[in-house]
Write an enzyme that holds these catalytic residues in place. Structure first.
Site, mmCIF file in Angstrom:
data_model
loop_
_atom_site.group_PDB
_atom_site.id
_atom_site.type_symbol
_atom_site.label_atom_id
_atom_site.label_comp_id
_atom_site.label_asym_id
_atom_site.label_seq_id
_atom_site.Cartn_x
_atom_site.Cartn_y
_atom_site.Cartn_z
ATOM 1 N N LYS A 249 0.058 0.261 -2.499
ATOM 2 C CA LYS A 249 1.512 -0.056 -3.011
ATOM 3 C C LYS A 249 2.507 1.312 -3.377
ATOM 4 O O LYS A 249 3.937 0.768 -3.731
ATOM 5 C CB LYS A 249 0.826 -0.970 -3.702
ATOM 6 C CG LYS A 249 0.448 -2.342 -3.545
ATOM 7 C CD LYS A 249 1.724 -2.881 -1.968
ATOM 8 C CE LYS A 249 0.709 -4.381 -2.052
ATOM 9 N NZ LYS A 249 1.230 -4.849 -0.153
ATOM 10 N N HIS A 268 7.346 -7.439 2.987
ATOM 11 C CA HIS A 268 6.015 -7.728 2.547
ATOM 12 C C HIS A 268 5.657 -9.149 3.108
ATOM 13 O O HIS A 268 5.786 -9.978 2.761
ATOM 14 C CB HIS A 268 6.217 -7.649 0.805
ATOM 15 C CG HIS A 268 4.904 -8.017 0.062
ATOM 16 N ND1 HIS A 268 4.722 -8.782 -0.988
ATOM 17 C CD2 HIS A 268 3.578 -7.774 0.528
ATOM 18 C CE1 HIS A 268 3.091 -9.092 -1.146
ATOM 19 N NE2 HIS A 268 2.955 -8.533 -0.305
ATOM 20 N N SER A 286 0.666 -15.394 -3.251
ATOM 21 C CA SER A 286 -0.909 -15.397 -2.801
ATOM 22 C C SER A 286 -1.381 -16.909 -3.351
ATOM 23 O O SER A 286 -0.155 -17.586 -3.818
ATOM 24 C CB SER A 286 -1.515 -14.683 -3.959
ATOM 25 O OG SER A 286 -3.098 -14.528 -4.020
ATOM 26 N N LYS A 290 -0.897 -17.491 4.244
ATOM 27 C CA LYS A 290 0.399 -16.193 4.910
ATOM 28 C C LYS A 290 -1.355 -15.527 5.396
ATOM 29 O O LYS A 290 -0.876 -15.141 6.802
ATOM 30 C CB LYS A 290 0.906 -15.124 3.856
ATOM 31 C CG LYS A 290 1.472 -13.609 4.515
ATOM 32 C CD LYS A 290 2.507 -12.640 3.464
ATOM 33 C CE LYS A 290 1.365 -12.380 2.072
ATOM 34 N NZ LYS A 290 0.706 -10.955 2.788
ATOM 35 N N ASP A 305 -0.066 -7.162 6.333
ATOM 36 C CA ASP A 305 0.445 -7.459 4.842
ATOM 37 C C ASP A 305 1.686 -6.166 4.287
ATOM 38 O O ASP A 305 3.092 -6.993 3.780
ATOM 39 C CB ASP A 305 -0.282 -6.104 3.640
ATOM 40 C CG ASP A 305 0.370 -6.989 1.939
ATOM 41 O OD1 ASP A 305 0.800 -7.523 1.953
ATOM 42 O OD2 ASP A 305 -0.070 -5.799 1.461
#
Length: 577
Positions: A249, A268, A286, A290, A305
């Protein structure tokens, strides 16, 4: 607390289970190949030195006598086992503990406040500034640790981004073999040693996880952990935390800085591609589905991602996937379950006495994870790229039961919902609280945005206008009432909504505009009951629905006020009335 206590409690002699079997033969393409011909022949990666790689001059790290650069997977495994960095599961997957920290430490992430980046960075709770002297203090500790205490170190030299035009060269320096393994899984692996013979990193991360900042109060920091980025020096240093996701990240945050300034969108989201080449993007927080909805057996997975969108189309930032494993089973996530094999890396998963992972055991953390090279997914897209997207799906899990299962958005509405990044969480019931809680995350990834959110919205708006991409909002949450009254949207109905978007058939039906939110709701859709398509019809108490819809609209409005300020585009007019 000692550095070892903060890190991994290691077993003296991990039991080797399984065999050194080769991975799937389907290893082709830009993010599939990783010098496998060399690796499977058992050849050893050529030795490097801090001097030959220019690390000594670039970083100040001079004393480690052994530098392992871009180790083949079999050698990474050997190092992990030899140095007791974890244990091997029954099918040969290596599993590590990340110690005290089993997730990212967002309150310990900092950027050096200096020009010219200080004019671009969106300062606040996400991007916290520190003085250059603070960075120098922490950086000096990290370098000193490597020079005084580290005899061997690992260097991953590779890329972030599959697009040769837009990718960045990244160098990840680690002391632990498993962190080298993590970097190898998650970033784009070079295809040969010759490819990186004259490698010049665009950004370098020094992972000094064993360094603890005992003087953090004097430095004005939040804790003994510090993850600090220096945009101008193109370096970052990680101290005090062993969690692998900080590296992943961290680079994503930097891509979110660099690319938009060059007119390239950073996102993202997950992405997949149909057999006819049509590309789709899935944004969602979350719990919205997805990962599940983008993993379609009839489509090729580009990535799960992080992606970019340049003049040539969509491209994956990564060479692997980083998936949650809590309650994982073959029935609920077969693709991820089958991807956990040799060369995958499990984090913080409890291993049973027989060597099998126990994905239901959350005694250490609910954030159990696995990283694996993307070619562990059977229907991955080898190039890691796709054309300009035909469709964009914003996923939300609306626990208020207000939003329709699918709605079509205008370009302006798409920007409003992109900036809102809405989903809802259900509160815990220990004290009888069941009221849903809204969760807004700008651009569906607020924690990783380095520029002001409207910078990404403006760029996305240009992309939509240029390429005619359609946007839809899909609700995977509740229907017929909110949480505790209604029921969760069926996966069958959600799949039908997604499929109608992807094949374009949704555009053949009639639409009506929602009187409050303004988006268009389809009147009829195969596989979805018409009563469900219009959420108000699904509620037995229409008055209660109207009240709840007005309440949710107010939450959207209240949240959106933070995006209205001088000098940025105001998308308020495209929100609820």
């Amino acid at each position: 607390m000692s550095a070892m206590m903060r890190g991994v409690a290691l077993k003296a002699s991990p039991v080797l289970r399984g065999s050194l079997r080769a991975p799937s033969s389907k290893i082709v393409g830009r993010i599939g190949r990783a010098s496998w011909a060399t690796q499977q022949l058992g050849k050893t990666a050529p030795m490097a030195t801090v001097s030959s790689l220019g690390i000594d001059k670039a970083t100040g790290i001079k004393n480690p006598t052994t530098v392992h650069r871009n180790l083949p997977y079999p050698e990474v495994f050997e190092h992990e086992v030899k140095h007791n960095e974890g244990e091997v599961t029954s099918n040969g997957t290596f599993c590590v503990s990340t110690g005290q920290f089993t997730g990212r430490s967002p309150k310990d992430k900092y950027f050096v406040k200096q020009g010219p980046s200080d004019k671009n960075l969106d300062w606040g709770k996400v991007n916290v500034g520190v003085a250059p002297d603070v960075f120098k203090n922490i950086y000096k500790k990290a370098v000193k640790h490597y020079n005084d205490n580290v005899e061997k170190m690992y260097v991953f030299d590779g890329y972030c981004g599959t697009s040769p035009k837009s990718r960045k060269n990244v160098r990840i320096i680690t002391e632990l073999a498993w962190q080298h393994h993590f970097a190898k899984n998650m970033f784009i692996r070079p295809e040969s040693e010759a490819e990186v013979a004259d490698f010049a990193p665009d950004f370098t991360i020094i992972n000094a996880c064993k360094v603890v900042n005992d003087d953090y109060k004097e430095l004005g920091l939040n804790s003994e952990v510090a993850v600090v980025f220096n945009v101008e020096e193109r370096k970052a240093v990680i101290t005090g935390t062993w969690y692998g996701g900080e590296m992943k990240k961290g680079i994503f945050s930097m891509m979110n800085y660099w690319l938009p300034l060059d007119g390239v969108m950073a996102m993202h989201c997950s992405a997949n591609k149909g057999k006819n080449g049509d590309t789709a993007l899935f944004f969602g927080l979350s719990g919205t589905g997805k990962t599940t909805l983008s993993a379609d057996p009839d489509r090729y997975l580009i990535g799960d991602d992080e992606h970019g969108w340049d003049d040539e189309g969509i491209f994956n930032f990564e060479g692997g996937c980083y998936a949650k494993t809590i309650n994982l089973s073959h029935d609920n996530e077969p693709e991820i379950y089958d991807a956990i094999k040799r060369d995958a890396l499990l984090e913080n998963v409890i291993i049973k006495g027989n060597g099998d992972p126990d994905y239901t055991d959350v005694s250490k953390t609910e954030n159990t994870r696995v990283s694996y090279p993307i070619y562990h997914i059977d229907n991955y897209e080898p190039s890691g790229m796709g054309g300009h997207p035909n469709s964009i799906v914003f996923l939300t899990c609306d626990a208020f039961g207000v939003l329709p299962p699918v709605s079509r958005l205008s370009a302006g509405q798409a920007m409003y919902h992109f900036l809102s990044g809405y989903t809802a969480k259900v509160a815990g019931t220990e004290r009888g609280v069941t009221e849903p809680t809204p969760n807004f995350s700008a651009c569906f990834g607020a924690a990783f945005l380095t520029l002001h959110p409207t910078a990404y919205a403006d760029l996305l708006q240009k992309k939509l206008d240029t390429h005619g991409t359609q946007c839809f909002l899909i609700n995977t949450g509740w229907t017929g009432g909110g949480y505790g009254v209604g029921k969760r949207m069926s996966i069958k109905a959600t799949r039908a909504c997604v499929n109608s978007v992807l094949d374009g058939s949704i555009n053949k039906t009639k639409f009506t505009a929602d009187p409050v939110f303004g988006f268009e709701v389809p009147a009829d859709l195969p596989g979805v009951p018409s009563k469900v398509l219009n959420p108000r019809d699904a509620w037995s108490d229409k008055e209660s629905y109207d009240t709840t819809r007005t309440k949710l609209a107010g939450m959207f409005k209240d949240n959106f006020t933070k995006f209205v300020k001088p000098g940025v585009t105001n998308y308020t007019a495209y929100g609820p009335k």
